[in-house]
Design an enzyme around this catalytic site. Structure first.
Site, short mmCIF file in Angstrom:
data_model
loop_
_atom_site.label_atom_id
_atom_site.label_comp_id
_atom_site.label_asym_id
_atom_site.label_seq_id
_atom_site.Cartn_x
_atom_site.Cartn_y
_atom_site.Cartn_z
CB ALA A 1 24.90 -21.06 3.13
CB CYS A 2 29.10 -24.58 4.19
SG CYS A 2 29.25 -25.14 5.87
CG ASP A 3 27.15 -30.00 2.06
OD1 ASP A 3 25.99 -29.73 1.52
OD2 ASP A 3 27.89 -31.20 1.82
CB SER B 1 29.48 -21.66 6.63
OG SER B 1 28.89 -22.54 7.54
CB ILE C 1 22.66 -24.59 1.63
CG1 ILE C 1 23.87 -24.07 1.13
CG2 ILE C 1 21.72 -24.77 0.30
CD1 ILE C 1 24.63 -24.66 0.01
#
Length: 512
Positions: free
Chosen positions: A424-426, A432, A458
């Site tokens: 998970a990333c922004d 990600s 996220i």
């Protein structure tokens, strides 16, 4: 709370807000591109004019794309139920202003209706008689959709008309006064601070869509996305740079110019703050060139890659596109070269600049971190920070929250029932995706075929997530989103020793 901690908290909240805005737009970029292709190919002045197929363009920008954005915004707040009612309510705004693509209205209505749906369910569900759940659920959603559709038609639509008018007048004033290039004075530094996605997808994309619908194309799509200024900076480092910065600038140039990942050049600017002048002047040059030639895109150029620019260039304007990118890169390069040639060496190195950029952004950048890791194979762990005060609340103190979840101790968890790993990333699309691809390859080589590896934003982590891998600066947000999952923090997605530790643990549990 100290002033420094308070600033970090504000930075996280601003970054989260920017991420939320981009999370509504970025998943729908494919729809924008599809609409852009249809508009570019089949309209009267397109590549292959076709009156029948050209009729698709209008409904797509008027109805499809705003509804998708509203659905995405509502879903971010309250899953599928929030998304459906958000899209329903947004029809009120769209129908009230059928001649204006209601992207801004959708970005407001989507999260708002999703939040209202969530609060409505929290109020009604505990009071619902047994056996009437479906009736209450359906009617509460329908009534809220009915009310908010009318509210959108009568209240939000006039407000959106006024806002769009003010913004359009401001942009048009800059265009007619030949001052639009001055926007780069704000845009280029804001990109490097952390607002690149929020600016492009939250401001220029909605306004550009309105212009493109009326005029057929918009220069606003080029202001933030032009890869020229960043390329000029990296070219200057290739020729005049030294050490790690010079060695990594070649790969960074490819990633930036062809891959469209602009954050790769941010640390190079932060190393020498005077280079802000170079990117500003480069950006202004690109905008001025496109303004002088009347160039614009029919749809967003995302990511800001030269390949995307080539594919999106309108028929007969390919040379104009090349000229804008080339001149922006040239001016940025010349100014950067002069600065690097005639100013002192920076006191901070690339590693320090990367850390500064990540601290400013409020998160780790896996792409930028690769600049450091690619020049040397030594990967040092961060030293444990000071003991967390016993009076600190883990919800308020991210470090305490991470300690409670043992996010940096891979061996502390039980992986017996894990069949799904989520990166998970922004925004859930860039870093990600690279991390997930890397771990999938490691699993394949290790013979682990029964575990799925995916990536997401996220904000879109499913509540039943089993194992979530995030960069350390984002782990506290991931934990709050999925408190029942196992969470692992890494310094960067592209080079972490915790992947090998995870592989070893999964093999042990599989053998057991």
């Amino acid at each position: 709370m100290s002033q420094t901690e308070e600033k970090k908290g504000i930075g996280r909240r601003v970054q989260a807000f920017g991420s939320f805005l981009s999370s509504m737009i970025m998943p729908n970029i494919g729809a924008f591109i599809a609409w852009g292709f249809i508009a570019a190919i089949f309209i009267d002045n397109g590549w292959l004019p076709n009156k029948d197929l050209a009729t698709l363009a209008g409904p797509m920008i008027t109805y499809l794309i705003p509804l998708l954005i509203a659905f995405s915004g509502g879903r971010l707040i309250y899953d599928l139920r929030g998304g459906i009612i958000a899209a329903t309510a947004t029809m009120g705004v769209i129908v009230a202003l059928p001649d204006t693509p209601m992207l801004l209205g959708a970005m407001i209505m989507g999260p708002l209706v999703g939040w209202l749906m969530k609060k409505t369910d929290q109020l009604i569900q505990p009071r619902t008689p047994q056996g009437f759940e479906m009736l209450f659920n359906n009617f509460s959603a329908g009534i809220l959709g009915f009310i908010m559709t009318i509210a959108g038609f009568k209240i939000l639509a006039p407000l959106m008309k006024f806002i769009m008018h003010i913004l359009s007048v401001a942009v048009e004033a800059l265009v007619h006064a030949h001052l639009l290039p001055l926007v780069s004075i704000l845009v280029e530094p804001a990109k490097i601070v952390f607002l690149n996605n929020a600016i492009n997808h939250g401001v220029f994309t909605p306004l550009g869509a309105d212009q493109a619908a009326k005029a057929g194309q918009s220069i606003l799509y080029t202001i933030e996305s032009n890869p020229g200024p960043g390329l000029g900076i990296l070219l200057a480092y290739m020729i005049f740079g030294k050490g790690t910065a010079k060695a990594t600038s070649y790969g960074a140039g490819i990633i930036h110019f062809l891959g469209g990942i602009h954050e790769i050049y941010f640390p190079y600017v932060l190393m020498r703050p005077l280079l802000f002048i170079a990117v500003i002047l480069g950006g202004m040059t690109g905008v001025a060139t496109y303004q002088a030639t009347g160039f614009g895109f029919k749809s967003p150029a995302s990511p800001g890659s030269f390949i995307v620019y080539c594919l999106n260039a309108p028929r007969g304007e390919f040379l104009h596109m090349l000229l804008g990118v080339f001149l922006a890169a040239l001016v940025s390069f010349v100014v950067a070269a002069l600065i690097m040639k005639f100013t002192r060496e920076p006191k901070q190195d690339l590693e320090a600049a990367t850390a500064q950029m990540e601290n400013t952004k409020g998160k780790k950048s896996s792409v930028a971190s690769k600049l450091v890791s690619s020049d040397k194979n030594v990967n040092t762990e961060e030293n444990a920070s000071g003991n967390v005060s016993e009076t600190s609340s883990s919800d308020d103190d991210p470090e305490a929250l991470l300690d409670n979840y043992n996010t940096e101790d891979v061996d502390a968890h039980n992986y017996n029932n894990i069949n799904h790993v989520i990166f998970a990333c922004d925004a859930g699309m860039g870093s990600s995706a690279m991390g997930a691809s890397m771990l999938r390859n490691k699993f394949k080589k290790a013979g682990i075929n029964d575990i799925t590896v995916t990536n997401t934003a996220i904000n879109q982590l499913p509540k039943d997530a089993q194992l979530v891998i995030t960069q350390k600066k984002l782990t506290d947000r991931a934990i709050k989103q999925t408190p029942n999952a196992i969470h692992i923090s890494v310094d960067n997605f592209l080079n972490s020793p915790r992947y090998e530790e995870l592989l070893n643990n999964l093999k042990k549990d599989d053998q057991a």
